[in-house]
Design an enzyme around this catalytic site. Structure first.
Site, short mmCIF file in Angstrom:
data_model
loop_
_atom_site.label_atom_id
_atom_site.label_comp_id
_atom_site.label_asym_id
_atom_site.label_seq_id
_atom_site.Cartn_x
_atom_site.Cartn_y
_atom_site.Cartn_z
N LYS A 1 0.84 -1.20 0.00
CA LYS A 1 0.00 0.00 0.00
C LYS A 1 0.88 1.26 0.00
O LYS A 1 2.05 1.20 0.35
CB LYS A 1 -0.90 -0.01 1.23
CG LYS A 1 -0.14 -0.10 2.55
CD LYS A 1 -1.06 -0.30 3.74
CE LYS A 1 -0.26 -0.52 5.02
NZ LYS A 1 -1.11 -0.71 6.18
N TYR B 1 15.43 30.56 6.47
CA TYR B 1 14.25 31.31 6.91
C TYR B 1 14.29 31.48 8.43
O TYR B 1 14.61 30.56 9.16
CB TYR B 1 12.97 30.56 6.52
CG TYR B 1 12.69 30.60 5.04
CD1 TYR B 1 12.28 31.78 4.43
CD2 TYR B 1 12.86 29.46 4.26
CE1 TYR B 1 12.03 31.81 3.06
CE2 TYR B 1 12.60 29.49 2.90
CZ TYR B 1 12.19 30.67 2.30
OH TYR B 1 11.94 30.70 0.96
C1 LIG Z 1 -0.35 -1.72 6.90
C2 LIG Z 1 -0.94 -2.97 7.38
C3 LIG Z 1 -0.12 -4.06 7.70
C4 LIG Z 1 1.38 -3.99 7.72
O1 LIG Z 1 1.82 -3.38 8.91
P1 LIG Z 1 3.38 -3.18 9.23
O2 LIG Z 1 3.39 -2.63 10.59
O3 LIG Z 1 3.88 -2.21 8.21
O4 LIG Z 1 4.02 -4.50 9.10
C5 LIG Z 1 -0.75 -5.26 8.02
N1 LIG Z 1 -2.09 -5.36 8.04
C6 LIG Z 1 -2.90 -4.32 7.77
C7 LIG Z 1 -4.36 -4.49 7.83
C8 LIG Z 1 -2.35 -3.09 7.44
O5 LIG Z 1 -3.17 -2.07 7.18
#
Ligand SMILES: *Cc1c(COP(=O)(O)O)cnc(C)c1O
Length: 373
Positions: free
Chosen positions: A30, A258
């Site tokens: 994702k 800045y």
């Molecule tokens: C993002 C996510 C993961 C992965 O989590 P990590 O902490 O990056 O390993 C697993 N399950 C779900 C439902 C997620 O949204």
């Protein structure tokens, strides 16, 4: 930004070693594979035989299909009802958190002529989505009713504190959440035909590796982010670089950036780097963070601008325009880790990675020295 595919694959293999060969692995890609680039991440990991890939939105899943990936893609968050049909049509596995979503999936089945592949999201304490584990008597019959029109592929829950640093907290909360799901297992199996269970995120994988042989859903560990005190360190996967574009001497009292929040305290030498918060370098690192040049750690001085950052190179006067600076990664014996930067910026590695902007080229290469931006 450089990304090392071999390191990503080694982190994947460490996860497989921890959980054993039985459970499937669903690498989470994702948010453009946590900012590294989804297409490259999938190309890198697909040959290792994951069960599928996890995304968070229907559009991410559709984008992965459009790349030609034909395997399983699980949308691991509840899509807005209006997107259900697109997800079903793209043959994505979809999460179902409530009865309205299930109705939308059935309508999508009728509209597309496809059988939706669904995973039950069971809320065991995260509280942001899913069917409440305590109210299974209310929702399970609805799911059973839908079984003619849909395929129940999986049932899962998401851990809320698997990376907790306080001794024992992670293990204890994982056990509680697992027990809540496990308590429903036989009823889910009877009603839905033994759906595939999946629970563990990265931090859970090494703390409770053997949970019921359930599939695991790692993300951050694959990409080189730490998973809490005392846990196995992932191999660094990304490094962040810039060029020295300007070197100057700064007599005492010269101000920079800045707000002129820094003034030289004597005769100093400064270097301007071609990276700023517009690339995703956190602005919070102004007067706090570091860079590596010529193998030496030097402090960031003044505020970080959108496009440039200034460092004090008084201790490394041989630095010249064109040199490579490293903001995350190593040079010689010195290293700045992703988690160090996240800590200084008062955030987590996830936010640093996903905050890196499209302006930074992602160079996927295992070569020690490569192009940089
Ligand atoms: C993002 C996510 C993961 C992965 O989590 P990590 O902490 O990056 O390993 C697993 N399950 C779900 C439902 C997620 O949204």
């Amino acid at each position: 930004m450089r990304v090392r595919p071999e390191a990503l694959r080694r982190n994947y293999r460490r996860i497989v070693e921890a959980v054993g060969p039985g459970p499937g692995v669903l690498p989470m890609v994702k948010a453009d594979a946590y900012g590294l680039g989804m297409a490259d991440a999938v190309e890198c990991l697909a040959p290792l035989g994951p069960w599928g890939f996890g995304v968070a939105t229907v559009s991410e899943g559709v984008a992965l299909r459009a790349l030609g990936f034909e395997g399983r893609i699980l949308v691991c968050s509840l899509p807005p009802l209006g997107e259900m049909e697109v997800g079903v049509d793209a043959e994505l596995d979809l999460s179902i958190s409530n009865v309205r979503a299930l109705d939308a999936a059935r309508s999508a089945a009728a509209a597309t002529g496809r059988v939706p592949r669904l995973h039950v999201d069971v809320d065991t304490g995260m509280g942001r989505s899913g069917f409440d584990w305590r109210r299974v008597d209310e929702w399970l019959p609805e799911l059973t009713d839908a079984a003619e029109a849909v395929e129940w592929v999986g049932a899962y829950t998401h851990l809320h504190s698997a990376d907790a640093d306080e001794t024992g907290t992670a293990e204890a909360t994982i056990a509680v959440q697992w027990d809540r799901l496990e308590g429903l297992r036989s009823r889910l199996a009877d009603a839905l035909g033994s759906p595939l269970l999946h629970v563990l995120n990265s931090a859970g994988v090494f703390r409770r590796p053997a949970l019921g042989n359930a599939m695991v859903r790692p993300g951050i560990y694959l990409y080189g982010g730490g998973i809490g005190a005392g846990q196995p360190e992932p191999e660094p996967v990304i490094s962040l670089h810039a060029r020295v574009v300007h070197v100057r001497d700064a007599v005492e009292g010269t101000t920079v950036g800045y707000g002129s929040t820094y003034a030289s305290r004597g005769d100093e030498r400064w270097a301007t780097l071609s990276i700023g918060y517009g690339d995703g370098l956190p602005r919070a690192l102004g007067n706090r963070g570091h860079a590596l040049v010529r193998g030496v750690r030097v402090p960031i001085i003044g505020r970080i601008s959108m496009d440039v950052t200034v460092v004090d190179i008084t201790g490394v006067p041989e630095v010249e325009e064109g040199d490579e600076a490293t903001l995350i990664g190593s040079q010689g014996a010195e290293a700045i880790s992703l988690d160090e930067v996240a800590g200084l910026a008062d955030t987590i590695s996830y936010e640093i990675l996903t905050g890196l902007t499209p302006r930074l080229p992602r160079v996927w290469s295992d070569e020690k020295e490569g192009p940089s931006s």
